[in-house]
Design a protein around this motif. Structure first.
Motif, PDB file in Angstrom:
ATOM      1  N   ASN A 250       0.818  -1.209   0.000  1.00 33.86           N
ATOM      2  CA  ASN A 250       0.000   0.000   0.000  1.00 33.86           C
ATOM      3  C   ASN A 250       0.853   1.261   0.000  1.00 33.86           C
ATOM      4  O   ASN A 250       0.474   2.273  -0.589  1.00 33.86           O
ATOM      5  N   VAL A 251       2.023   1.205   0.643  1.00 31.78           N
ATOM      6  CA  VAL A 251       2.964   2.321   0.558  1.00 31.78           C
ATOM      7  C   VAL A 251       3.438   2.482  -0.887  1.00 31.78           C
ATOM      8  O   VAL A 251       3.557   3.603  -1.405  1.00 31.78           O
ATOM      9  N   CYS A 252       3.687   1.360  -1.552  1.00 31.76           N
ATOM     10  CA  CYS A 252       4.100   1.382  -2.955  1.00 31.76           C
ATOM     11  C   CYS A 252       3.069   2.121  -3.802  1.00 31.76           C
ATOM     12  O   CYS A 252       3.393   3.051  -4.539  1.00 31.76           O
ATOM     13  N   LYS A 253       1.800   1.723  -3.683  1.00 28.01           N
ATOM     14  CA  LYS A 253       0.751   2.343  -4.502  1.00 28.01           C
ATOM     15  C   LYS A 253       0.509   3.796  -4.097  1.00 28.01           C
ATOM     16  O   LYS A 253       0.199   4.643  -4.938  1.00 28.01           O
ATOM     17  N   GLN A 254       0.658   4.117  -2.795  1.00 27.03           N
ATOM     18  CA  GLN A 254       0.505   5.496  -2.372  1.00 27.03           C
ATOM     19  C   GLN A 254       1.543   6.389  -3.055  1.00 27.03           C
ATOM     20  O   GLN A 254       1.247   7.494  -3.505  1.00 27.03           O
ATOM     21  N   ASN A 255       2.774   5.877  -3.172  1.00 20.93           N
ATOM     22  CA  ASN A 255       3.812   6.620  -3.886  1.00 20.93           C
ATOM     23  C   ASN A 255       3.476   6.759  -5.365  1.00 20.93           C
ATOM     24  O   ASN A 255       3.779   7.784  -5.995  1.00 20.93           O
ATOM     25  N   VAL A 256       2.845   5.730  -5.919  1.00 23.23           N
ATOM     26  CA  VAL A 256       2.471   5.772  -7.336  1.00 23.23           C
ATOM     27  C   VAL A 256       1.417   6.850  -7.594  1.00 23.23           C
ATOM     28  O   VAL A 256       1.338   7.397  -8.700  1.00 23.23           O
ATOM     29  N   THR A 257       0.608   7.174  -6.589  1.00 21.52           N
ATOM     30  CA  THR A 257      -0.375   8.243  -6.778  1.00 21.52           C
ATOM     31  C   THR A 257       0.281   9.618  -6.803  1.00 21.52           C
ATOM     32  O   THR A 257      -0.398  10.612  -7.096  1.00 21.52           O
ATOM     33  N   ARG A 258       1.577   9.703  -6.492  1.00 21.30           N
ATOM     34  CA  ARG A 258       2.256  10.992  -6.402  1.00 21.30           C
ATOM     35  C   ARG A 258       3.422  11.133  -7.391  1.00 21.30           C
ATOM     36  O   ARG A 258       3.506  12.102  -8.140  1.00 21.30           O
ATOM     37  N   PHE A 259       4.337  10.182  -7.365  1.00 20.74           N
ATOM     38  CA  PHE A 259       5.585  10.343  -8.112  1.00 20.74           C
ATOM     39  C   PHE A 259       5.388  10.479  -9.618  1.00 20.74           C
ATOM     40  O   PHE A 259       6.056  11.309 -10.255  1.00 20.74           O
ATOM     41  N   PRO A 260       4.509   9.675 -10.252  1.00 16.49           N
ATOM     42  CA  PRO A 260       4.336   9.836 -11.705  1.00 16.49           C
ATOM     43  C   PRO A 260       3.880  11.227 -12.117  1.00 16.49           C
ATOM     44  O   PRO A 260       4.198  11.681 -13.219  1.00 16.49           O
ATOM     45  N   TYR A 261       3.150  11.927 -11.254  1.00 19.02           N
ATOM     46  CA  TYR A 261       2.733  13.283 -11.590  1.00 19.02           C
ATOM     47  C   TYR A 261       3.938  14.202 -11.729  1.00 19.02           C
ATOM     48  O   TYR A 261       3.991  15.064 -12.611  1.00 19.02           O
ATOM     49  N   GLU A 262       4.922  14.030 -10.855  1.00 18.82           N
ATOM     50  CA  GLU A 262       6.129  14.840 -10.946  1.00 18.82           C
ATOM     51  C   GLU A 262       6.986  14.390 -12.128  1.00 18.82           C
ATOM     52  O   GLU A 262       7.585  15.224 -12.828  1.00 18.82           O
ATOM     53  N   ILE A 263       7.038  13.074 -12.370  1.00 19.12           N
ATOM     54  CA  ILE A 263       7.802  12.568 -13.512  1.00 19.12           C
ATOM     55  C   ILE A 263       7.229  13.122 -14.815  1.00 19.12           C
ATOM     56  O   ILE A 263       7.966  13.578 -15.695  1.00 19.12           O
ATOM     57  N   VAL A 264       5.905  13.099 -14.940  1.00 18.22           N
ATOM     58  CA  VAL A 264       5.251  13.640 -16.140  1.00 18.22           C
ATOM     59  C   VAL A 264       5.467  15.145 -16.241  1.00 18.22           C
ATOM     60  O   VAL A 264       5.704  15.683 -17.336  1.00 18.22           O
ATOM     61  N   ARG A 265       5.392  15.853 -15.117  1.00 17.88           N
ATOM     62  CA  ARG A 265       5.604  17.303 -15.152  1.00 17.88           C
ATOM     63  C   ARG A 265       6.986  17.633 -15.698  1.00 17.88           C
ATOM     64  O   ARG A 265       7.147  18.540 -16.531  1.00 17.88           O
ATOM     65  N   LEU A 266       7.978  16.875 -15.250  1.00 17.40           N
ATOM     66  CA  LEU A 266       9.343  17.105 -15.728  1.00 17.40           C
ATOM     67  C   LEU A 266       9.477  16.725 -17.199  1.00 17.40           C
ATOM     68  O   LEU A 266      10.182  17.395 -17.959  1.00 17.40           O
ATOM     69  N   ALA A 267       8.787  15.652 -17.607  1.00 20.18           N
ATOM     70  CA  ALA A 267       8.820  15.260 -19.025  1.00 20.18           C
ATOM     71  C   ALA A 267       8.237  16.354 -19.901  1.00 20.18           C
ATOM     72  O   ALA A 267       8.789  16.694 -20.956  1.00 20.18           O
ATOM     73  N   GLU A 268       7.109  16.924 -19.478  1.00 20.29           N
ATOM     74  CA  GLU A 268       6.479  17.998 -20.240  1.00 20.29           C
ATOM     75  C   GLU A 268       7.358  19.247 -20.253  1.00 20.29           C
ATOM     76  O   GLU A 268       7.424  19.975 -21.259  1.00 20.29           O
ATOM     77  N   ASP A 269       8.021  19.494 -19.141  1.00 20.66           N
ATOM     78  CA  ASP A 269       8.940  20.636 -19.043  1.00 20.66           C
ATOM     79  C   ASP A 269      10.056  20.497 -20.078  1.00 20.66           C
ATOM     80  O   ASP A 269      10.353  21.430 -20.834  1.00 20.66           O
ATOM     81  N   ILE A 270      10.657  19.341 -20.150  1.00 21.16           N
ATOM     82  CA  ILE A 270      11.793  19.127 -21.049  1.00 21.16           C
ATOM     83  C   ILE A 270      11.341  19.039 -22.509  1.00 21.16           C
ATOM     84  O   ILE A 270      11.992  19.584 -23.400  1.00 21.16           O
ATOM     85  N   ALA A 271      10.216  18.368 -22.753  1.00 12.72           N
ATOM     86  CA  ALA A 271       9.754  18.178 -24.135  1.00 12.72           C
ATOM     87  C   ALA A 271       9.365  19.493 -24.792  1.00 12.72           C
ATOM     88  O   ALA A 271       9.635  19.723 -25.969  1.00 12.72           O
ATOM     89  N   GLY A 272       8.713  20.361 -24.047  1.00 12.26           N
ATOM     90  CA  GLY A 272       8.277  21.636 -24.606  1.00 12.26           C
ATOM     91  C   GLY A 272       6.826  21.623 -25.035  1.00 12.26           C
ATOM     92  O   GLY A 272       6.196  20.560 -25.170  1.00 12.26           O
ATOM     93  N   GLY A 273       6.265  22.800 -25.249  1.00 13.18           N
ATOM     94  CA  GLY A 273       4.853  22.940 -25.563  1.00 13.18           C
ATOM     95  C   GLY A 273       4.432  22.314 -26.878  1.00 13.18           C
ATOM     96  O   GLY A 273       3.254  22.022 -27.083  1.00 13.18           O
ATOM     97  N   LEU A 274       5.389  22.092 -27.781  1.00 16.17           N
ATOM     98  CA  LEU A 274       5.055  21.487 -29.076  1.00 16.17           C
ATOM     99  C   LEU A 274       4.428  20.110 -28.897  1.00 16.17           C
ATOM    100  O   LEU A 274       3.706  19.637 -29.775  1.00 16.17           O
ATOM    101  N   MET A 275       4.673  19.493 -27.745  1.00 18.35           N
ATOM    102  CA  MET A 275       4.104  18.176 -27.460  1.00 18.35           C
ATOM    103  C   MET A 275       2.579  18.175 -27.593  1.00 18.35           C
ATOM    104  O   MET A 275       1.980  17.172 -27.995  1.00 18.35           O
ATOM    105  N   VAL A 276       1.938  19.305 -27.263  1.00 23.67           N
ATOM    106  CA  VAL A 276       0.476  19.360 -27.317  1.00 23.67           C
ATOM    107  C   VAL A 276      -0.059  20.349 -28.352  1.00 23.67           C
ATOM    108  O   VAL A 276      -1.271  20.429 -28.561  1.00 23.67           O
ATOM    109  N   THR A 277       0.818  21.103 -29.013  1.00 21.70           N
ATOM    110  CA  THR A 277       0.352  22.053 -30.029  1.00 21.70           C
ATOM    111  C   THR A 277       0.724  21.628 -31.449  1.00 21.70           C
ATOM    112  O   THR A 277       0.393  22.316 -32.410  1.00 21.70           O
ATOM    113  N   MET A 278       1.362  20.486 -31.581  1.00 20.79           N
ATOM    114  CA  MET A 278       1.862  20.033 -32.876  1.00 20.79           C
ATOM    115  C   MET A 278       0.707  19.719 -33.831  1.00 20.79           C
ATOM    116  O   MET A 278      -0.273  19.075 -33.434  1.00 20.79           O
TER     117      MET A 278
END
Length: 325
Positions: A209-237
């Motif tokens: 349950n600790v594992c899944k609790q972390n999963v509810t949080r960490f991927p959001y930050e991982i995705v935020r950083l991915a979007e930061d690095i990829a740039g806005g073209l990811m969704v405006t292309m």
């Protein structure tokens, strides 16, 4: 209470008991991959009271059993992906999982297919143990998606010409740190499991349950950083059909290019993959499934409270502090 609800079918239930089996009615929502499955496994979703025995039911039947209806859920950008000849816009070309609302319209279940039939005292334990296994698995499946997302993000940095920038390197390190922490939790709850009387192994439920609790949080930050690095073209292309068009294509080839050594098409492909992983559906994507799959955050917090053994921790503190009562 389940038995007091206005519509008794809102939780799947037994509507008829026969000598050779049972008839069930109800639905199971957002079932990932069900359209690709040979069997559907049904379980209760919570502990049951003695007067809720019709809802304390678990069974497995073939997905083509009479009375089973599947209604597909919509996906992010699914119309764009379903266009004839779509390739780049698909994002993840190798996988196209979907979810569905699975309806049981008076489905007959033979006796040899029934695992739980009215034994309300076991419903809670069944849910907790199933959820434990599912929450354990997130330490592996979400880490695998994370590996691909980190790799795609690193490629996007290469294609954007920013891979040598110090803050880009640091963000990729942070993504890896968070992802490997999820993996460590999955390994920990597996390694700390124990053998049951039946010979099966059960994971450490607290760590799962600790594992899944972390999963509810960490991927959001991982995705935020991915979007930061990829740039806005990811969704405006623009769409792939514009890239293939003889008039608009050359303009996109010219103005959407990143570093000179990488084709515009390859840059578009990696950005579509990041979009698919970050914003896609539960079967393919990352964020919403990380939040709600295998139970939403509060479900894990309830189990963490049950498994945390605060009384034992208090006793340890009293021994060290030399408190005698």
């Amino acid at each position: 209470a389940i038995s007091k609800q206005e519509d008794p079918d809102m939780y799947l239930r037994v509507v008829e008991r026969r000598p050779d089996g049972i008839v069930v009615r109800g639905a199971k929502a957002h079932q990932t991959g069900i359209c690709n499955s040979h069997e559907v496994l049904v379980m209760p979703t919570m502990a049951m009271k003695p007067d809720e025995k019709d809802y304390a039911v678990s069974f497995s039947v073939p997905t083509n059993t009479d009375g089973i209806i599947m209604i597909l859920g919509r996906q992010s950008c699914d119309t764009r992906k379903s266009e004839e000849g779509a390739d780049i816009d698909v994002g993840n070309y190798n996988f196209g999982g979907v979810e569905a609302l699975v309806i049981f319209d008076d489905v007959f279940v033979p006796n040899d297919r029934i695992f739980l039939n009215g034994e309300t005292e076991f419903a809670g334990m069944l849910v907790e143990r199933f959820a434990g296994y599912h929450r354990q698995s997130y330490g592996g499946c979400k880490t695998g998606v994370g590996d691909v997302l980190i790799g795609a993000t690193a490629l996007a940095a290469d294609y954007n010409g920013t891979s040598k920038v110090s803050h880009i390197k640091d963000k990729l390190i942070e993504m890896t740190h968070l992802n490997e922490t999820l993996y460590a939790c999955g390994i920990a709850c597996s390694a700390e499991g124990h053998k049951t009387e039946s010979g099966n192994y059960i994971v450490d439920l607290l760590l799962a349950n600790v594992c899944k609790q972390n999963v509810t949080r960490f991927p959001y930050e991982i995705v935020r950083l991915a979007e930061d690095i990829a740039g806005g073209l990811m969704v405006t292309m623009p769409a792939e059909k514009d890239f293939r068009d003889p008039i608009t294509g050359p303009y996109l080839e010219k103005y959407l290019k990143g570093v000179a050594s990488v084709t515009t098409e390859n840059r578009m492909r990696i950005l579509r993959l990041i979009e698919n992983l970050a914003l896609g559906t539960a079967a393919v994507g990352y964020r919403t499934e990380s939040m709600h799959g295998a139970g939403s955050p509060q479900a894990q917090r309830i189990m963490i409270a049950r498994q945390s053994n605060i009384a034992h921790k208090k006793a340890l503190a009293k021994v060290i502090a030399r408190i005698k009562e």
